[in-house]
Design a protein around this motif. Sequence first.
Motif, PDB file in Angstrom:
ATOM      1  N   THR A   2      -3.215  -8.733   2.457  1.00 25.61           N
ATOM      2  CA  THR A   2      -1.885  -8.133   2.494  1.00 25.61           C
ATOM      3  C   THR A   2      -1.730  -7.175   1.316  1.00 25.61           C
ATOM      4  O   THR A   2      -2.541  -7.172   0.378  1.00 25.61           O
ATOM      5  N   LEU A   3      -0.665  -6.378   1.357  1.00 24.75           N
ATOM      6  CA  LEU A   3      -0.395  -5.446   0.268  1.00 24.75           C
ATOM      7  C   LEU A   3      -0.264  -6.191  -1.061  1.00 24.75           C
ATOM      8  O   LEU A   3      -0.814  -5.773  -2.090  1.00 24.75           O
ATOM      9  N   LYS A   6      -3.590  -7.278  -2.398  1.00 23.33           N
ATOM     10  CA  LYS A   6      -4.346  -6.143  -2.935  1.00 23.33           C
ATOM     11  C   LYS A   6      -3.848  -5.758  -4.324  1.00 23.33           C
ATOM     12  O   LYS A   6      -4.642  -5.495  -5.232  1.00 23.33           O
ATOM     13  N   VAL A   7      -2.537  -5.727  -4.492  1.00 24.32           N
ATOM     14  CA  VAL A   7      -1.964  -5.397  -5.803  1.00 24.32           C
ATOM     15  C   VAL A   7      -2.404  -6.428  -6.838  1.00 24.32           C
ATOM     16  O   VAL A   7      -2.802  -6.088  -7.957  1.00 24.32           O
ATOM     17  N   TRP A  35       6.265  -8.433  -5.048  1.00 21.71           N
ATOM     18  CA  TRP A  35       5.289  -7.699  -4.235  1.00 21.71           C
ATOM     19  C   TRP A  35       4.073  -8.573  -3.955  1.00 21.71           C
ATOM     20  O   TRP A  35       3.579  -8.618  -2.833  1.00 21.71           O
ATOM     21  N   ILE A  41       8.407  -5.422  -0.641  1.00 21.75           N
ATOM     22  CA  ILE A  41       7.348  -4.412  -0.685  1.00 21.75           C
ATOM     23  C   ILE A  41       7.805  -3.253  -1.559  1.00 21.75           C
ATOM     24  O   ILE A  41       9.006  -2.981  -1.660  1.00 21.75           O
ATOM     25  N   LEU A  47       4.419   3.020  -4.477  1.00 23.54           N
ATOM     26  CA  LEU A  47       3.099   2.996  -3.843  1.00 23.54           C
ATOM     27  C   LEU A  47       2.235   4.140  -4.371  1.00 23.54           C
ATOM     28  O   LEU A  47       1.036   3.972  -4.628  1.00 23.54           O
ATOM     29  N   SER A  51      -1.184   3.805  -6.364  1.00 19.33           N
ATOM     30  CA  SER A  51      -2.362   4.524  -5.879  1.00 19.33           C
ATOM     31  C   SER A  51      -3.012   5.330  -6.996  1.00 19.33           C
ATOM     32  O   SER A  51      -4.233   5.311  -7.170  1.00 19.33           O
ATOM     33  N   LEU A  61      -4.018   0.835   0.435  1.00 18.55           N
ATOM     34  CA  LEU A  61      -3.098  -0.176  -0.084  1.00 18.55           C
ATOM     35  C   LEU A  61      -2.242  -0.776   1.030  1.00 18.55           C
ATOM     36  O   LEU A  61      -2.016  -1.989   1.073  1.00 18.55           O
ATOM     37  N   ALA A  62      -1.783   0.080   1.928  1.00 23.58           N
ATOM     38  CA  ALA A  62      -0.808  -0.358   2.932  1.00 23.58           C
ATOM     39  C   ALA A  62      -1.449  -1.004   4.154  1.00 23.58           C
ATOM     40  O   ALA A  62      -0.900  -1.944   4.732  1.00 23.58           O
ATOM     41  N   LYS A  63      -2.631  -0.507   4.567  1.00 26.25           N
ATOM     42  CA  LYS A  63      -3.262  -1.026   5.779  1.00 26.25           C
ATOM     43  C   LYS A  63      -3.863  -2.405   5.539  1.00 26.25           C
ATOM     44  O   LYS A  63      -4.373  -2.699   4.473  1.00 26.25           O
ATOM     45  N   GLU A  64      -3.823  -3.214   6.584  1.00 28.54           N
ATOM     46  CA  GLU A  64      -4.420  -4.546   6.511  1.00 28.54           C
ATOM     47  C   GLU A  64      -5.602  -4.601   7.474  1.00 28.54           C
ATOM     48  O   GLU A  64      -5.517  -5.141   8.572  1.00 28.54           O
TER      49      GLU A  64
END
Length: 208
Positions: A2-3, A6-7, A35, A41, A47, A51, A61-64
């Motif tokens: 998930t976002l 990743k963060v 987040w 989000i 974002l 990035s 970042l956004a795509k899963e």
Amino acid sequence: MTLGEKVSKLRNKHNMSQGDLAEKINVSRQSISKWETGASIPDLDKLVALSNLFQVSIDDLAKEDVRADKSIEDGATCQEKNTTPRRIYGTQKIIGFILIAAAIICIILAMVFAKRFLMIPTVYLLLCGCLCLLVKKYVALLIGWITFLPIAISLPYFISSSMGAIFYRSYYQNGNYFGLLISFIMWLQLLGLVWFTIKIKVFRKKEK
């Protein structure tokens, strides 16, 4: 991933706390926590900030999906790969300054005590120190060759031995084991230098 995951992964890979990341992109630590847990989000401008900070695309970042996860993994390790050579070169520069300082001390001692033989290590220390400061890659190999060549040439003048001693029967008959040991060590050093030189050339060809 998930976002938020990743963060969190990118933040940890860059050795940042939630507070550190929050300060860099001008948000609160609580926002970072939300987040990462998926409670909220980030806005589009945040974002973009994430990035730019982590050097990954907004899509990744956004795509899963698997490709995005792979890009995140690459981005997370990118900084580690880039900073490692810098750390090594930084240490190498410190060693270079130490060697040059030692050479200066040798010069002072040679002048004060009128000991000319101290100029021999002085030249060697200066040369190795300059190599450490000027050459970024393979400095140890260069110093190895620079050390080996003069020693190999001067052996017969200082200890009545040579690299070829292990091939002469007289050294064995006379029991000159010290000369044989020095010859054996020099051959080991030569083989090691040749092996590392060939290995580096092969590695550089593979990189190209």
